[in-house]
Design a protein around this motif. Sequence first.
Motif, PDB file in Angstrom:
ATOM      1  N   TYR A   1      32.909  26.182  -2.808  1.00  0.00           N
ATOM      2  CA  TYR A   1      32.050  26.634  -3.832  1.00  0.00           C
ATOM      3  C   TYR A   1      30.576  26.303  -3.191  1.00  0.00           C
ATOM      4  CZ  TYR A   1      35.758  25.788  -7.127  1.00  0.00           C
ATOM      5  OH  TYR A   1      36.921  25.943  -7.957  1.00  0.00           O
ATOM      6  N   LEU A   2      29.896  27.380  -3.533  1.00  0.00           N
ATOM      7  CA  LEU A   2      28.325  27.328  -3.004  1.00  0.00           C
ATOM      8  C   LEU A   2      27.411  27.183  -4.124  1.00  0.00           C
ATOM      9  CD1 LEU A   2      28.702  30.253  -0.333  1.00  0.00           C
ATOM     10  CD2 LEU A   2      28.980  27.807  -0.046  1.00  0.00           C
ATOM     11  N   PHE A   3      26.582  26.139  -4.289  1.00  0.00           N
ATOM     12  CA  PHE A   3      25.707  25.834  -5.297  1.00  0.00           C
ATOM     13  C   PHE A   3      24.538  24.894  -4.717  1.00  0.00           C
ATOM     14  CE2 PHE A   3      29.125  22.708  -4.998  1.00  0.00           C
ATOM     15  CZ  PHE A   3      28.359  21.370  -5.250  1.00  0.00           C
ATOM     16  N   ALA A   4      23.842  24.581  -5.614  1.00  0.00           N
ATOM     17  CA  ALA A   4      22.587  23.685  -5.275  1.00  0.00           C
ATOM     18  C   ALA A   4      22.374  22.487  -6.276  1.00  0.00           C
ATOM     19  CB  ALA A   4      21.141  24.648  -5.432  1.00  0.00           C
ATOM     20  N   LEU A   5      21.835  21.449  -5.635  1.00  0.00           N
ATOM     21  CA  LEU A   5      21.636  20.268  -6.132  1.00  0.00           C
ATOM     22  C   LEU A   5      20.052  19.832  -5.925  1.00  0.00           C
ATOM     23  CD1 LEU A   5      24.728  17.922  -5.268  1.00  0.00           C
ATOM     24  CD2 LEU A   5      24.182  18.945  -7.419  1.00  0.00           C
ATOM     25  N   ALA A   6      19.629  19.239  -6.989  1.00  0.00           N
ATOM     26  CA  ALA A   6      18.170  18.679  -6.890  1.00  0.00           C
ATOM     27  C   ALA A   6      18.378  17.606  -5.783  1.00  0.00           C
ATOM     28  CB  ALA A   6      17.712  18.396  -8.043  1.00  0.00           C
TER      29      ALA A   6
ATOM     30  N   VAL B   1      26.099  12.593  -7.291  1.00  0.00           N
ATOM     31  CA  VAL B   1      27.373  13.251  -7.123  1.00  0.00           C
ATOM     32  C   VAL B   1      28.159  12.883  -6.043  1.00  0.00           C
ATOM     33  CG1 VAL B   1      28.258  15.636  -6.770  1.00  0.00           C
ATOM     34  CG2 VAL B   1      26.219  15.283  -8.068  1.00  0.00           C
ATOM     35  N   ALA B   2      27.424  12.556  -4.752  1.00  0.00           N
ATOM     36  CA  ALA B   2      28.191  12.132  -3.886  1.00  0.00           C
ATOM     37  C   ALA B   2      27.850  10.691  -3.024  1.00  0.00           C
ATOM     38  CB  ALA B   2      28.143  13.299  -2.791  1.00  0.00           C
ATOM     39  N   ASP B   3      29.114  10.404  -2.198  1.00  0.00           N
ATOM     40  CA  ASP B   3      28.811   9.069  -1.602  1.00  0.00           C
ATOM     41  C   ASP B   3      29.299   9.324  -0.204  1.00  0.00           C
ATOM     42  OD1 ASP B   3      28.147   6.425  -1.103  1.00  0.00           O
ATOM     43  OD2 ASP B   3      29.383   5.359  -2.863  1.00  0.00           O
ATOM     44  N   VAL B   4      29.096   8.322   0.684  1.00  0.00           N
ATOM     45  CA  VAL B   4      29.547   8.149   2.135  1.00  0.00           C
ATOM     46  C   VAL B   4      30.401   7.210   2.379  1.00  0.00           C
ATOM     47  CG1 VAL B   4      28.721   7.573   4.251  1.00  0.00           C
ATOM     48  CG2 VAL B   4      26.850   8.812   3.016  1.00  0.00           C
ATOM     49  N   ALA B   5      31.638   7.910   2.862  1.00  0.00           N
ATOM     50  CA  ALA B   5      32.796   6.972   2.966  1.00  0.00           C
ATOM     51  C   ALA B   5      32.771   6.544   4.589  1.00  0.00           C
ATOM     52  CB  ALA B   5      34.242   7.864   3.074  1.00  0.00           C
ATOM     53  N   ARG B   6      32.206   5.046   4.651  1.00  0.00           N
ATOM     54  CA  ARG B   6      32.075   4.587   5.669  1.00  0.00           C
ATOM     55  C   ARG B   6      33.278   4.197   6.400  1.00  0.00           C
ATOM     56  NH1 ARG B   6      26.948   6.014   6.983  1.00  0.00           N
ATOM     57  NH2 ARG B   6      25.428   5.250   5.555  1.00  0.00           N
ATOM     58  N   ILE B   7      33.386   4.312   7.685  1.00  0.00           N
ATOM     59  CA  ILE B   7      34.620   3.981   8.644  1.00  0.00           C
ATOM     60  C   ILE B   7      34.719   2.476   8.523  1.00  0.00           C
ATOM     61  CG2 ILE B   7      33.609   4.313  10.834  1.00  0.00           C
ATOM     62  CD1 ILE B   7      36.253   5.219  11.750  1.00  0.00           C
TER      63      ILE B   7
ATOM     64  N   LEU C   1      30.432  18.791   0.958  1.00  0.00           N
ATOM     65  CA  LEU C   1      30.862  17.684   0.001  1.00  0.00           C
ATOM     66  C   LEU C   1      32.168  17.886  -0.061  1.00  0.00           C
ATOM     67  CD1 LEU C   1      28.346  17.306  -2.735  1.00  0.00           C
ATOM     68  CD2 LEU C   1      28.118  16.245  -0.463  1.00  0.00           C
ATOM     69  N   ALA C   2      32.995  16.959  -0.147  1.00  0.00           N
ATOM     70  CA  ALA C   2      34.521  16.873  -0.627  1.00  0.00           C
ATOM     71  C   ALA C   2      34.671  16.542  -2.053  1.00  0.00           C
ATOM     72  CB  ALA C   2      35.348  16.010   0.159  1.00  0.00           C
ATOM     73  N   LEU C   3      35.026  17.638  -3.060  1.00  0.00           N
ATOM     74  CA  LEU C   3      35.026  17.442  -4.399  1.00  0.00           C
ATOM     75  C   LEU C   3      36.127  17.020  -4.746  1.00  0.00           C
ATOM     76  CD1 LEU C   3      33.080  20.987  -5.190  1.00  0.00           C
ATOM     77  CD2 LEU C   3      31.903  18.371  -5.062  1.00  0.00           C
TER      78      LEU C   3
ATOM     79  N   ARG D   1      30.869   7.615  -7.201  1.00  0.00           N
ATOM     80  CA  ARG D   1      30.512   8.839  -7.280  1.00  0.00           C
ATOM     81  C   ARG D   1      31.932   9.760  -7.128  1.00  0.00           C
ATOM     82  NH1 ARG D   1      27.044   5.750  -7.670  1.00  0.00           N
ATOM     83  NH2 ARG D   1      25.004   5.823  -6.819  1.00  0.00           N
ATOM     84  N   PRO D   2      31.843  11.026  -7.908  1.00  0.00           N
ATOM     85  CA  PRO D   2      32.856  11.807  -7.663  1.00  0.00           C
ATOM     86  C   PRO D   2      33.169  12.756  -6.478  1.00  0.00           C
ATOM     87  CG  PRO D   2      31.314  13.006  -8.914  1.00  0.00           C
ATOM     88  CD  PRO D   2      30.760  11.565  -8.608  1.00  0.00           C
ATOM     89  N   ALA D   3      32.180  12.647  -5.557  1.00  0.00           N
ATOM     90  CA  ALA D   3      32.374  13.553  -4.280  1.00  0.00           C
ATOM     91  C   ALA D   3      32.027  12.485  -3.179  1.00  0.00           C
ATOM     92  CB  ALA D   3      31.502  14.728  -4.480  1.00  0.00           C
ATOM     93  N   TRP D   4      32.607  13.194  -1.992  1.00  0.00           N
ATOM     94  CA  TRP D   4      32.285  12.574  -0.713  1.00  0.00           C
ATOM     95  C   TRP D   4      31.510  13.430   0.260  1.00  0.00           C
ATOM     96  CZ3 TRP D   4      32.977   7.184  -0.490  1.00  0.00           C
ATOM     97  CH2 TRP D   4      33.919   6.832  -1.299  1.00  0.00           C
ATOM     98  N   ILE D   5      30.567  12.674   1.054  1.00  0.00           N
ATOM     99  CA  ILE D   5      29.724  13.594   1.967  1.00  0.00           C
ATOM    100  C   ILE D   5      30.577  13.729   3.182  1.00  0.00           C
ATOM    101  CG2 ILE D   5      27.716  13.798   3.291  1.00  0.00           C
ATOM    102  CD1 ILE D   5      26.336  12.309   0.890  1.00  0.00           C
ATOM    103  N   VAL D   6      30.979  14.773   3.375  1.00  0.00           N
ATOM    104  CA  VAL D   6      31.836  15.407   4.826  1.00  0.00           C
ATOM    105  C   VAL D   6      30.757  15.652   5.754  1.00  0.00           C
ATOM    106  CG1 VAL D   6      33.201  16.648   5.753  1.00  0.00           C
ATOM    107  CG2 VAL D   6      33.742  16.120   3.496  1.00  0.00           C
ATOM    108  N   ASP D   7      29.712  16.470   5.618  1.00  0.00           N
ATOM    109  CA  ASP D   7      28.564  16.540   6.624  1.00  0.00           C
ATOM    110  C   ASP D   7      27.284  16.521   6.017  1.00  0.00           C
ATOM    111  OD1 ASP D   7      27.845  17.303   9.257  1.00  0.00           O
ATOM    112  OD2 ASP D   7      27.016  19.217   8.329  1.00  0.00           O
TER     113      ASP D   7
END
Length: 377
Positions: free
Chosen positions: A22-27, A34-40, A80-82, A118-124
């Motif tokens: 999906y391609l969309f926009a967020l403010a 919406v998104a968080d970072v999955a730290r290693i 994002l990984a949704l 958060r429901p999504a994870w930041i992949v990049d």
Amino acid sequence: MPVERLERRALRLVQSEAAPLYLFALAADEVDLVADVARISRDQAGKLIGYQRPEKRSHVRQILEYLDSGDVLFPNGLILALPDTVRFKSSRGPTTTDGLATAGTLTIPLSASSDGPRPAWIVDGQQRSRALAQTKNTRLPIPVAGFVADTLELQRDQFLRVNTVSPLPVNLVTELLPEIVAAPSSRLSARRLPSALVDMLNRDPESPFHNLIKRASADPVERKHLVVTDNSLVEALKESIESPSGVLFPYRNIAAGTTDTEGIRRVLLIYWTAVRETFPDAWGLPPAKSRLMGGVGIRAMGRLMDRVMAHVDLSSQDALVQAKNELSRIAPLCHWTQGTWPELRLSWNELQNMPRHISALSNLLVRSYLSARTGSR
């Protein structure tokens, strides 16, 4: 009262039925909702969790300065990984799709509380996301590409693939490889088994490398006590596994796609335990105090392993004693913590983790070992 869901106009692209895109926009201020970072890192059981490298504060600060500077053009979007709970409803009408993309509305469920997961994870885009969370330009529209990935394995796979243009730290890639189903390239695929073996050596209480190897997931405080760079050990094992003359090569059945990992484990534990007991004063020290634990020592001793272990009966109960006897042939000429290597015309601390020194030291050790064995007959 927190918003329970977020709706955005979106385009749906079907590149893979298993993972809609999906391609969309967020403010800018919505990204953090919406998104968080999955730290290693690793959990208490030692299982790898997450996949993102540590935050680079200087990079975040530079992005933030630009975002707050006034007129901003910010085309660098986020990936994002949704979750599989997102819903897409296509628009009505003949112009909804052009055969490549379908227009519609994407609904993303949010946490019931502001501090919830958060429901999504930041992949990049983790550095960008941190800057966006702090910018004064809170309603700046940010382009987002989101794919549905309900498994950590798929997220890690995509994380490695989308970051091949801007290289990731080698140790981060190395540690993630065993956790994904298929490596992004043949080059990385060749590092999967060595990386898994390095993980075993680091976690196995019987291993001489137990809790000595620097991995990307290591706690910052613990890293101060870790002395072996995982990449050097991975390269040493990779050479032995891939070379037909390597002692680890026979343990792989390439045709059947199988590997005798227990057999490899026995070889590695016997040999490197013998190394530790042959050079006790040099083992476990940081490379600045012992070149044995640095890349040059690990790589050179890894190449010597192929020669030494060919003369050790692994089925024997005294295999460790045999390995130590073999290493005793070269022990007197080694200067890991002090003195000079006369044959190399280098002081112990002049040896560096560079191809020229690795090659020179490897050749010296192997040549001296073979000469000693020949002379003892």
